[in-house]
Design a protein around this motif. Structure first.
Motif: not given
Length: 634
Positions: A372-376, A404-407, A620-621
């Motif tokens: 589970x890496x924390x980021x893409x 990635x969809x966080x406004x 989280x993004x």
């Protein structure tokens, strides 16, 4: 390893891969390959690496039991040219592979195999088939010895361009060997190696054996205590659970005797119950994916806090393996709409993990980890090729998509009204600031970093510690730095070291992971990335365990046998004026790598020392913002 004390008390401010395979057990429903009683143990020893001395020691342990009436031990041993010139019992040093029989205090050469590629699954298959044909028994064990890397597999044959075995290749090699030998299944498949007790490994290997034994954490070089196989020599009818329990207990006892028991793990998994774990993980993953936008903040926070393994301050070296049971449990508590699926997964894991040990630094470990890496950006693209990870990989994709969809107006941004405050008290430097409250629900991590500002605008950081985000949703953050920096000395020279501190309140144990560059004696250009892991009691200052772990060119991990005349250079995090990050040597002066003689200290910064403090929050993004302050130490 002797115990030592921190020079400042209260300083809180794998190696081997062992796959035991038994076949034709009544439990598995298979038929023995030939008439025979007792157990046969086959050792696939990839000693063409820097682990060669450890693997020879393992075989010597095996020889204390040795082949006898109800136990047969045979090994394929591929040796290196440089790491050891010691004999293997009766056999003088050699380079390349030999097929040998391990007797009681002796070894007999059965075949000289020459130069082999132990990362070729066909080689593994041939050894399994030949070993079973030559040593008929009722039960069979296979031991694969080398570095481990969790889901990427095992190996790193230096004589074959660091060739290694993926999980799929391990499965294929063993399966082909069993098919040729006429066996349906093994009784025990174990990995006496770093990081191999993962969901991905257990699910992949489930068709091959009744039980699997492996470690979630990086393992000390001594690995298992192979004298535990005495129980198989004493009783030809000993069952797999009794043998497995003896192996786990033997490992723990040896670690305690060697002074390496603080952060060990070893678990025995009932692979016959992995189908239920597969189903439960699939349902849990799908439930998380369906609700990704809603549960991602909770998942991110729990991922940031959960027990993890193979850690390193450098995210490019960190393995990003998280404890699966603990992760599911915490998510289930905080995200009630997936609690049923979390509970089902926890129950399935509890049924599958039949026996385990964990040192105090790994308290509560469930027995299996998951990637589970924390980021893409940190996601290894090869993970998509792991067949057993399809469902979990689907969740990771949904999680990263939600991030990635966080406004933009819900991403963390510190207030620009000058509300940040820095003040000093008996705890040290206190750094208080506020970010926009609209981002509070999405923030999963906060930290305070400290270092010095260079003339070129770069910052050299000496450490990072967790900061505290207010639970009321206000966006207030407080970081505290006690004004001490870590140093390492070899008695001749002293260097700063980067500090990341993990503290378990329940276990009252602290762990520090220090990134280093290690240079072999006489080498001044090429180095290996190494992590020095130090586990200690923060109350007394006692050092409980200290180990070098190396990262190989094959992407696998294991304890590093550092030459005392070799050089270590601690690395510090340097952030350039344009934001580019790199890990650079702390000084031009290296330290001798003689681990027992290293001394650690927490040096209080002198009054008047210019200091740059940075408070950072991350969602989280992977979106983050920082606020900095330049101060003088009072």
């Amino acid at each position: 390893m002797r115990r030592r004390r921190w020079s400042v008390l209260g300083a809180a401010a794998c190696v081997l891969v062992a796959a035991g395979c038994t076949s034709g057990s009544e439990e598995a429903g298979g038929e023995p390959a030939a008439d025979g009683e007792g157990w046969t143990v086959l050792v696939y020893s990839i000693a063409d690496t820097d682990l060669e001395p450890y693997l020879l020691a393992d075989l010597a342990e095996f020889a204390e039991v040795g082949s006898q009436e109800f136990l047969q031990v045979a090994a394929m041993v591929d040796r290196a040219a440089d790491y050891s010139s010691d004999p293997l019992l009766d056999l003088e040093d050699w380079v390349g592979a030999k097929y040998v029989s391990i007797g009681q205090g002796s070894a007999e050469e059965l075949d000289d195999l020459g130069d082999v590629d132990t990362g070729d699954p066909a080689q593994l298959a041939e050894f399994v088939a030949q070993g079973i044909a030559d040593h008929p028994a009722e039960h069979y064990a296979l031991v694969i010895s080398d570095h481990g890397a969790s889901w990427p597999g095992v190996g790193g044959d230096e004589g074959s361009d660091y060739s290694s075995l993926t999980l799929d290749e391990i499965r294929g090699g063993i399966a082909d060997g069993l098919e040729e030998a006429g066996l349906d299944k093994l009784d025990l498949l174990g990995f006496d190696a770093c990081l191999m007790a993962t969901y991905e490994t257990a699910s992949t290997m489930a068709p091959l054996a009744d039980r699997m034994i492996a470690s979630q954490e990086l393992e000390p070089g001594h690995g298992w205590d192979y004298r535990a196989f005495q129980v198989a020599a004493d009783d030809p009818d000993v069952d797999v659970d009794t043998l497995g329990t003896a192996i786990v207990d033997g490992f723990a006892a040896q670690a305690e005797a060697e002074g390496t028991g603080a952060d060990i793990t070893l678990s025995m998994i009932d692979l016959n119950r992995m189908a239920a774990v597969d189903d439960a993980l699939t349902e849990f993953s799908e439930a998380l994916s369906e609700r990704a936008a809603d549960v991602a903040p909770v998942v991110g926070r729990e991922r940031a806090d959960v027990l993890s393994f193979g850690r390193d301050p450098d995210p490019e070296v960190d393995t990003h393996m998280a404890d699966l049971g603990l992760l599911a449990a915490e998510i289930g508590v905080e995200a009630l709409d997936v609690s049923d699926q979390a509970d089902a997964l926890i129950r399935a894991l509890g049924d599958a993990v039949t026996y385990e040990v964990a040192g105090p630094a790994a308290l509560g470990a469930s027995g299996l980890s998951i990637y589970f890496p924390p980021t893409e950006e940190l996601l290894n693209a090869d993970y998509a090729s792991v067949e057993s990870a399809e469902a979990w990989g689907g969740f990771l994709a949904s999680y990263f998509e939600a991030g990635s969809a966080i406004p933009a107006d819900q991403q963390p941004v510190f207030a620009g009204d000058g509300s940040a405050q820095v003040f000093f008290d008996e705890d040290g430097l206190n750094f208080f600031a506020s970010f926009e409250a609209a981002a509070a629900d999405n923030v999963v991590w906060s930290s305070i970093s400290y270092g010095e500002l260079g003339e070129d605008g770069s910052t050299t950081f000496f450490g990072e510690e967790e900061a505290e985000v207010a639970e009321d949703g206000s966006g207030d953050v407080l970081g505290i730095f006690d004004l001490t920096v870590m140093t390492i000395s070899d008695g001749l020279d002293t260097s700063y070291a980067y500090l990341t501190l993990a503290y378990d309140d329940e276990a009252e144990i602290a762990t520090i992971d220090v990134p280093l560059a290690y240079y072999e004696p006489g080498e001044d250009e090429e180095y290996r990335d190494v992590t020095l892991t130090i586990t200690f009691d923060p109350e007394s200052g006692d050092v409980l365990n200290e180990t070098y772990y190396g990262y190989t060119e094959a992407g696998t991990y294991g304890e590093l046998t550092a030459d005392p005349e070799g050089i270590i250079v601690p690395k510090l995090l340097v952030v350039a004026a344009d934001g580019t990050q790199s890990w650079e040597p702390a000084s031009d002066v290296g330290l001798y790598a003689d681990l027992p003689n290293l001394q650690y200290d927490f040096e209080t910064l002198a009054s008047g020392t210019p200091l740059l403090a940075q408070l950072t929050v991350t969602d989280f993004g992977g979106n983050s913002d920082s606020v900095t302050a330049e101060v003088l130490v009072p």
